[in-house]
Design an enzyme around this catalytic site. Structure first.
Site, PDB file in Angstrom:
ATOM      1  N   ASP A 405      -0.632  37.686  72.344  1.00  0.00           N
ATOM      2  CA  ASP A 405      -0.156  36.958  71.308  1.00  0.00           C
ATOM      3  C   ASP A 405       0.342  37.901  70.108  1.00  0.00           C
ATOM      4  O   ASP A 405      -0.785  38.673  69.739  1.00  0.00           O
ATOM      5  CB  ASP A 405      -0.777  35.712  71.167  1.00  0.00           C
ATOM      6  CG  ASP A 405      -2.212  36.264  70.611  1.00  0.00           C
ATOM      7  OD1 ASP A 405      -2.847  37.161  71.457  1.00  0.00           O
ATOM      8  OD2 ASP A 405      -2.870  35.799  69.686  1.00  0.00           O
ATOM      9  N   GLU A 612      -7.037  48.129  65.734  1.00  0.00           N
ATOM     10  CA  GLU A 612      -6.701  47.467  67.033  1.00  0.00           C
ATOM     11  C   GLU A 612      -5.429  47.705  67.694  1.00  0.00           C
ATOM     12  O   GLU A 612      -5.620  47.590  68.969  1.00  0.00           O
ATOM     13  CB  GLU A 612      -6.365  45.972  66.078  1.00  0.00           C
ATOM     14  CG  GLU A 612      -6.018  44.765  67.076  1.00  0.00           C
ATOM     15  CD  GLU A 612      -5.452  43.514  66.704  1.00  0.00           C
ATOM     16  OE1 GLU A 612      -5.861  42.462  66.991  1.00  0.00           O
ATOM     17  OE2 GLU A 612      -4.802  43.558  65.336  1.00  0.00           O
TER      18      GLU A 612
END
Length: 679
Positions: A405, A612
């Site tokens: 996502d 990330e």
């Protein structure tokens, strides 16, 4: 008393064991508070409490040697060394030290060793959580809780009477926690789930019994787990597989074993491994990795007394998950035989910030003359019926269950896709379960009541032969619907249109990881697919040329975070292992080196930052990714305390993938293309 974390941090940022250092190492005596203020004033020109290559200060600092009592001095130069001094001083200041001794060798320590040590001795400790009264105040807060009166809350399965009693006593004895203990009903209906959404909270995890050393009374302790970091402060599903690979590489076997047992608990009591253990994730899962994680852990602990029982429980849980989640409608498509990401749920995802979907909702807000908040309330209560919006959020939930996502590959279509990634993972489940039953349980495994999926006969027998048939059938389905010989890669299949999806994803390499590809298919993937994804800094998420609309999302004017030019740790790890499995070791080493260098170069140039995701087409500052949710791991002052879970893991694990001769070029952040031909 200093915590283990504090001690570890001091060892890394400022070698405390001076006797172990070479005799010629200079150490520096520094007054903490004034030096820290002066350093930031002169060097931190962008005022973000970090010293990076973006700062325009002189990048030099004079330090007085400890051996001369401060009479002699040395000039320290360079972004890396100066940012390391900032880390030492920030830590010492937090510890309220007036003076500190800085070990000179730590300032110029090779960054590979430094980052690896930080991950092993600091980051993993900082990211470790457990659910019990000792830390519930740390674990329960949720930055994604947008309700008016957020409070610590925990939901406990009705059969876990010991846990119910434990948390109720904790709430009574520690009123300052303001802990709300909720017992789940036996059946989670849609109405129950809707009620839970207005009262977000943690979902209970497994606990183990112990004895209080002082009182001799029985007590419960939460099994530990590791969170990704940043705004993600709970046990996530697929993040945790990759985190665990790094934990195993770091020697944290017991911690990984506890993580597996937490997953078994979730399947046993919730019927699936939720996206994460928050109430709003309860009906949504994520990519399944349980059998792989259990087997990798078992290989390390197989000589332990309880090792086989551990493996058995994990496989029983995986069988239940396989049957109840992935091979049941609506996720299973009976026409093609493919499985899809297609979770239950309704409305706007509750982990998203208010206003996140205003671009989607705007036409409906205008239609009903309502504000965003008013329309969402009317829509989710059923007062307003909008089938097109139902379809949109069905796909949006599916994207979130996929873990990708958000991606243009998935947008507006995900719930209809039989994806390469999910079906490769399920092929691995089938072969793993077959091999475990065959090799460890003499070809047959009885399924007890607690691990039966709905409609299954109690105490029925699963056989290795049956699971081999399941794997063979899925491989045939993969070859029939997902393999594209002309492109030389696997593509997702749209079960609604009956056509292959045209957007090319780096998940095309997952059948190599799972062993579902033939030798011919592996060769084609290396020759035709790999060049589309391999960038200077690693493997990019989607092939640029295959993205429609110039790679821009349907409801925004920028690239999505799981698309070109961005790259993520899980895709790298899956590809490395897949290439190695089929004998392409040099390819695995090369693409692994590119990724490790990206992570390390940001660590060196940007004050120890580990994030990330990365833009692997960007050589200078690939961590500056601001798509969708920004980039977790950027928000710290002075020194990084946690990095980011699966990126930490990919670095630790990646060091075992590269050729040992690549270590020295990596230490100086040399681009692969500058030395690779010589390898």
């Amino acid at each position: 008393m200093a915590s283990p974390y504090d001690i570890s941090l001091k060892v890394i940022y400022n070698h405390n064991n001076l006797d172990a250092l070479p005799a010629k190492t200079e150490n520096y005596l520094v007054e903490v508070n004034s030096s820290l203020k002066a350093l930031l004033l002169r060097e931190d020109t962008d005022e973000n409490h970090q010293i990076t290559i973006d700062d325009t200060g002189p990048k030099s600092l004079t330090l007085r040697t400890a051996s001369s009592g401060g009479f002699h001095s040395t000039v320290i130069r360079g972004t890396y060394a100066i940012s390391n001094i900032l880390g030492v001083l920030t830590f010492a200041n937090d510890d309220e030290e007036r003076y500190t001794i800085i070990d000179g060798s730590s300032l110029v320590e090779d960054p590979v060793t430094r980052l690896s040590s930080l991950i092993k001795q600091v980051f993993w400790h900082t990211l470790t959580r457990r659910l019990d009264a000792s830390v519930i105040a740390i674990a329960a807060p949720d930055s994604k809780d947008w309700t008016e009166n957020p409070r610590p809350r925990i939901y406990v399965p009705p059969s876990c009477t010991d846990q119910i009693d434990y948390y109720q006593k904790a709430a009574t004895s520690m009123p300052e926690l303001n802990l709300d203990v909720q017992v789940l009903p036996e059946l989670i209906t849609e109405d129950v789930y809707k009620q839970m959404l207005s009262r977000p909270g943690l979902m209970a995890l497994d606990m183990e019994s112990g004895v209080n050393a002082v009182t001799g009374d029985k007590e419960l302790h939460g099994r530990p787990f590791v969170v990704p970091g940043g705004r993600f402060n709970e046990l996530y599903n697929w993040d945790t597989y990759f985190i665990s690979i790094g934990l195993l590489a770091s020697g944290y076997t017991s911690l990984v074993k506890n993580i597996v047992l937490n997953f078994v608990f979730e399947i046993q009591h919730y019927g699936l491994i939720p996206n994460a253990n928050r109430s709003y994730y309860l009906v949504r899962s994520q990519p399944p990795f349980l059998t792989s994680l259990a087997r990798q852990t078992y290989e390390v602990i197989r000589d332990d007394v309880d090792a086989k029982d551990f493996l058995k429980r994990a496989v029983l849980a995986a069988i239940k998950e396989y049957n109840q989640v992935w091979m049941a409608e609506p996720r299973y498509d009976p026409v093609s035989g493919l499985s899809r990401y297609r979770p239950r749920g309704f409305g706007v995802p509750k982990e998203c910030e208010a206003g996140a979907f205003d671009a989607v909702l705007h036409p409906y807000m205008k239609k009903y003359n309502m504000s965003s908040e008013q329309f969402v309330q009317a829509y989710e209560s059923g007062k307003v019926q909008e089938p097109d919006l139902d379809e949109y959020f069905l796909h949006d939930r599916a994207v979130r269950e996929s873990g990708h996502d958000i991606s243009l590959r998935m947008e507006g279509v995900c719930a209809d896709l039989g994806t390469v990634d999910l079906n490769s993972l399920l092929y691995k489940y089938e072969t793993d379960i077959m091999e475990v039953i065959r090799d460890e349980f003499d070809g047959e495994l009885e399924i007890p009541q607690e691990f039966c999926a709905p409609g299954q006969v109690l105490s029925h027998i699963e056989t290795a032969a049956e699971w081999q048939q399941k794997a063979d059938s899925r491989k045939q389905v993969l070859d029939t619907y997902l393999w594209n010989e002309e492109r030389g890669m696997y593509l997702d299949y749209n079960t609604k249109t009956g056509k292959q999806h045209t957007i090319e994803s780096v998940t095309c390499f997952w059948p190599l990881w799972s062993g579902a590809a033939s030798e011919h298919q592996a060769k084609m993937l290396i020759e035709k697919a790999l060049p589309k994804f391999e960038m200077v800094g690693g493997l990019v998420s989607t092939a640029k040329e295959s993205l429609p609309n110039g790679g821009v999302g349907l409801h925004c004017h920028e690239q999505h975070q799981w698309d070109f030019p961005y790259a993520w740790a899980p895709h790298q790890v899956m590809a490395w292992d897949g290439f190695k499995r089929y004998g392409y070791h040099k390819v695995a080493e090369r693409v692994c080196y590119r990724w490790l260098r990206t992570v390390l170069k940001v660590f060196v140039d940007f004050n120890g930052t580990v994030v990330e995701k990365y833009d692997v087409t960007n050589e200078r500052d690939p961590h500056k990714v601001f798509a969708e949710y920004g980039n977790q791991g950027l928000d710290f002052k002075g020194f990084a305390r946690e990095g980011f879970g699966w990126t930490n893991a990919s670095f630790q694990y990646g060091l075992s993938i590269i050729n040992p001769r690549m270590r020295r070029p990596l230490e100086v952040c040399a681009p692969f293309d500058s030395f690779g031909k010589g390898m």
